[in-house]
Structures are given as structure tokens and as C-alpha cells.
Design an enzyme around this catalytic site. Structure first.
Site, PDB file in Angstrom:
ATOM      1  N   TYR A  50       0.831  -1.214   0.000  1.00 15.32           N
ATOM      2  CA  TYR A  50       0.000   0.000   0.000  1.00 15.32           C
ATOM      3  C   TYR A  50       0.867   1.266   0.000  1.00 15.32           C
ATOM      4  CZ  TYR A  50      -4.737  -1.825   0.855  1.00 15.32           C
ATOM      5  OH  TYR A  50      -5.961  -2.407   0.743  1.00 15.32           O
ATOM      6  N   LYS A 108       3.009 -15.152   2.876  1.00 12.65           N
ATOM      7  CA  LYS A 108       3.230 -15.953   1.673  1.00 12.65           C
ATOM      8  C   LYS A 108       4.732 -16.184   1.565  1.00 12.65           C
ATOM      9  CE  LYS A 108       1.744 -17.777  -2.277  1.00 12.65           C
ATOM     10  NZ  LYS A 108       0.904 -18.989  -2.360  1.00 12.65           N
ATOM     11  N   ASP A 124      -3.056 -18.055   0.911  1.00 10.49           N
ATOM     12  CA  ASP A 124      -4.042 -18.757   0.081  1.00 10.49           C
ATOM     13  C   ASP A 124      -4.761 -19.822   0.908  1.00 10.49           C
ATOM     14  OD1 ASP A 124      -1.592 -20.086   0.203  1.00 10.49           O
ATOM     15  OD2 ASP A 124      -1.627 -20.788  -1.871  1.00 10.49           O
ATOM     16  N   ASP A 126      -6.526  -6.805   4.365  1.00  8.82           N
ATOM     17  CA  ASP A 126      -7.650  -6.162   3.662  1.00  8.82           C
ATOM     18  C   ASP A 126      -8.565  -7.233   3.077  1.00  8.82           C
ATOM     19  OD1 ASP A 126      -9.184  -4.108   2.401  1.00  8.82           O
ATOM     20  OD2 ASP A 126      -8.114  -4.518   0.530  1.00  8.82           O
ATOM     21  N   ASP A 152     -12.456  -8.824   4.649  1.00  7.72           N
ATOM     22  CA  ASP A 152     -13.724  -8.831   3.905  1.00  7.72           C
ATOM     23  C   ASP A 152     -14.304 -10.244   3.882  1.00  7.72           C
ATOM     24  OD1 ASP A 152     -13.454  -6.100   3.180  1.00  7.72           O
ATOM     25  OD2 ASP A 152     -14.363  -6.497   1.221  1.00  7.72           O
TER      26      ASP A 152
HETATM   27  C1  IPM Z   1     -10.521  -1.027   4.013  1.00 12.09           C
HETATM   28  C2  IPM Z   1     -10.752  -0.459   2.631  1.00 12.09           C
HETATM   29  C3  IPM Z   1      -9.600   0.479   2.272  1.00 12.09           C
HETATM   30  C4  IPM Z   1      -8.328  -0.334   2.282  1.00 12.09           C
HETATM   31  C5  IPM Z   1      -9.776   1.235   0.943  1.00 12.09           C
HETATM   32  C6  IPM Z   1     -11.071   2.014   0.894  1.00 12.09           C
HETATM   33  C7  IPM Z   1      -8.617   2.139   0.657  1.00 12.09           C
HETATM   34  O1  IPM Z   1     -10.909  -1.485   1.707  1.00 12.09           O
HETATM   35  O2  IPM Z   1     -10.422  -0.242   4.964  1.00 12.09           O
HETATM   36  O3  IPM Z   1     -10.480  -2.253   4.133  1.00 12.09           O
HETATM   37  O4  IPM Z   1      -7.978  -0.966   1.265  1.00 12.09           O
HETATM   38  O5  IPM Z   1      -7.654  -0.359   3.314  1.00 12.09           O
HETATM   39 MG    MG Z   2     -11.062  -3.409   2.551  1.00  9.94          MG
END
Ligand code: IPM
Ligand code: MG
Length: 353
Positions: free
Chosen positions: A138, A188, A220, A244, A248
């Protein structure tokens, strides 16, 4: 306590408004908090041509804690990269040195049916992902898009220094100590040198925490294990991009991404608190969003920055109560429960408080 309130874009203002209602109740009950609102992301760009306006950064620096909604929207996707909403979010994380991102995934028993996974796979789930937030691909330099050999190439740099790994390792081991004393480091290392160093440093730091069982998993496999048998995990520590993605995925374990809060902390437990979901432009402005992740982020603010566990519990119990009352926004609605709007959900939490 000063709280900088940064609603952002899309559903950000709607969900943050519900969390502010909760804070107003606490204030009426005697909590000594002051709130001030400022734009960030696309709203920052619209207000002053910068996704992180100077005044917003100044406010956030002076605050004890930051409450953030979400950033981003299709209308900003064609701006120059430094002007895009996401850059504002990444910059505030970096500027405030919020390197430790805590993303808990917890299943409320009544929501087992809202997950796309089988109830017995997710019931009783209580997982904490500690995501490093200010390093990795990032932020690594060099990065860019340029012409090489007559064609465009895009490149980023995955980079961690040992001190960056060490400080997030200490946070993760500390959290694991207070939980089930099991920490899984995800990387990884079979392919990436950056991960090889990550793993070495994790092993070094583990010597300070002999009570914590440290394990290692490739990302993975971790992605697969998270949806195959998520209850094998207690605390996970991982880098910025893997965290990240895995966070999710883990949100589905708790029924909906609309349920998951987060805390991003610096060395002194100053923090920024935000739901892990995005700005959801498709439902923005329609009073449909789930405000619970944002409200639960306020609970995390009380737990981690204000060290007021009783109030954190009070907020979390109010959320449990509205779930038990069968109130559901669209994302967690199932047959036989009552569908409510974003603001109705906020009102119900206030009533439960
Ligand atoms: C998160 C989001 C952010 C990230 C984006 C919006 C930049 O996906 O906070 O998980 O990738 O960190
Ligand atoms: Mg995110």
C-alpha cells in the site's frame, strides 16, 4: 475527550449520523465528550480540492479519537490518483501512525442464518484479525505506471522493515494473550522475501510471549480455512493487503459486512474507528444501510482509546438487544424478521441504550 467525526462519502453520512445519536445519549448521561465534524475523501475533495484537507488532518491530530464513515464513489474514480478519496484515507492512517488495525468478526447467534455459510460452521465464531495498516504494498516505494520497452507497466513495492513487523507483532501477541492465546501469522513466505522476513520477526517476538501458541499459514490456505473451518482461528496477524482481503472474507462469517467494526491504533492507543465496509454508492442516500458496524466502532472507541469497558459493553449489549428484537436492515434480513431502515436501526439502538 475530543472526537473528530469524519462522515466521508456514500452511505458514510447516514451511518455516522446513527453513531452520533449513540454518542449524544452517552453525553446526555454525563460522558465528557466533544464532537466536531470535518470532510474527508470525496467530500474533502469537493470542499477544498483535497481528499484529506489540512483542516481535517489538524482536527484529527488534536482529537483523542476519530470516527470515520467511509470514502469513495464512482464520480471520483477518474481523478488524478493523489486526489482520489482512498488516498485521503490512506494518508490519514499514515499521518496518525495508525499501524495496528483490529478487525473482530463475531457472530450474533440470531444472525447465523444470514451468513451464506452453514450455521454450524459459523455459530459461536469469535475471531480477531490484526491487520498491519501503514506499510506493505500500500505504501512501498517505488510505485507507478510507466512506459518500459514500448508498453505500459504498473508496479508497486511490497516492503516491510523489521521494526514495522515487530510493533504490530507486539500488539497482536498482546491481544492474543487476552483472548484464546492462539496467534496465527498469515503470509506468503513460500514465494515472497517480504513474507520471509515477516515470519522470522514473528518467531523472534514470540519468545516474549511463551504462553501464546504461534502458528504460520500461507495466505491462500488461510483464505480457504477461513471459510472452511473459521473456528480454528482465535487471533490472526497479517500484513496490510492480506488483511484487507481476509477481513472482507471474514465478514461473511458474521452474516454481513455491515456488522463489522474496526479500530486503527497508534502506539498510545489513540485511534480511528470505522466500519470495515465501503461507501456503498449503490444504496447511498436511501436510508437502507446497516449502521451497526459504525455503532460497534464507537464501542471499540470506548474499549481501546477511552479504556471505558463498561460503556463499551453497554453499547454492544444495546446492539445485541436490537438483534434479539429481530430488527434487521436489508443486508441481514431473513424470513420472519422485521426489516428496518438505517435511521430506525439507529433509533432502536438508542432506545435499547
Ligand atoms: C478497508 C478499505 C480500504 C483499504 C480502501 C477504501 C482504501 O478497503 O479499509 O479495508 O484498502 O484499506
Ligand atoms: Mg477493505
Amino acid at each position: 475527550m475530543k472526537i473528530a467525526v469524519l462522515p466521508g462519502d456514500g452511505i458514510g453520512p447516514e451511518i455516522v449520523a446513527q453513531a452520533v445519536k449513540v454518542l449524544e445519549v452517552l453525553k446526555a448521561d454525563g460522558a465528557r465528550i466533544e464532537m466536531e465534524t470535518a470532510p474527508i475523501g470525496g467530500a474533502g475533495y469537493d470542499a477544498s480540492g483535497d481528499p484529506l484537507p489540512d483542516a481535517t488532518l489538524k482536527l484529527a491530530r488534536a482529537a483523542d479519537a476519530v470516527l470515520l464513515g467511509a470514502v469513495g464513489g464512482p464520480q471520483y474514480d477518474t481523478l488524478d490518483r493523489p486526489l482520489r478519496p482512498e488516498r485521503g484515507l490512506l494518508r490519514i492512517r499514515k499521518e496518525l501512525n495508525l499501524f495496528a488495525n483490529l478487525r473482530p468478526a463475531l457472530l450474533y447467534p440470531e444472525l447465523a442464518g444470514a451468513s451464506s455459510l452453514k450455521p454450524d460452521v459459523v455459530s459461536g465464531l469469535d475471531l480477531m484479525i490484526v491487520r498491519e495498516l501503514t506499510g506493505d504494498v500500500y505504501f512501498g516505494q517505488p510505485r507507478g505506471i510507466e512506459i518500459r520497452n514500448g508498453e505500459r507497466v504498473g508496479f508497486n513495492t511490497m516492503l516491510y522493515s523489521e521494526s514495522e513487523v515487530r510493533r504490530v507483532a507486539h500488539v497482536a501477541f498482546g491481544i492474543a494473550m487476552k483472548r484464546g492465546k492462539k496467534l496465527c501469522s498469515v503470509e506468503k513466505a513460500n514465494v515472497l522475501e517480504c513474507s520471509e522476513l515477516w515470519k522470522e520477526v514473528m518467531i523472534e517476538v514470540s519468545k516474549d510471549y511463551p504462553e501464546v501458541a504461534l502458528s504460520h499459514m500461507y495466505v491462500d490456505n488461510a483464505a480457504m480455512q477461513l471459510i472452511r473451518a473459521p473456528k480454528q482461528f482465535d487471533t490472526i496477524v497479517t500484513g496490510n493487503i492480506f488483511g484487507d482481503i481476509l477481513s472482507d472474507a471474514s465478514s461473511i462469517l458474521s452474516g454481513s459486512i455491515g456488522m463489522l467494526p474496526s479500530a486503527s491504533l497508534d502506539e498510545h492507543n489513540k485511534g480511528m474507528y470505522e466500519p470495515i465496509h465501503g461507501s456503498a454508492p449503490d444504496i447511498a442516500g436511501r436510508n437502507l444501510a446497516n449502521p451497526l458496524a459504525t455503532i460497534l466502532s464507537v464501542a471499540m472507541m470506548y474499549r481501546y482509546t477511552f479504556a471505558d469497558l463498561a460503556t463499551a459493553d453497554r453499547i454492544e449489549n444495546a446492539v445485541k438487544k436490537v438483534i434479539a428484537q429481530s430488527l434487521r436492515t436489508g443486508d441481514i434480513w431473513t424470513e420472519g424478521t422485521q426489516k428496518v431502515s438505517c435511521s430506525e436501526m439507529g433509533d432502536a439502538v438508542v432506545a435499547a441504550l
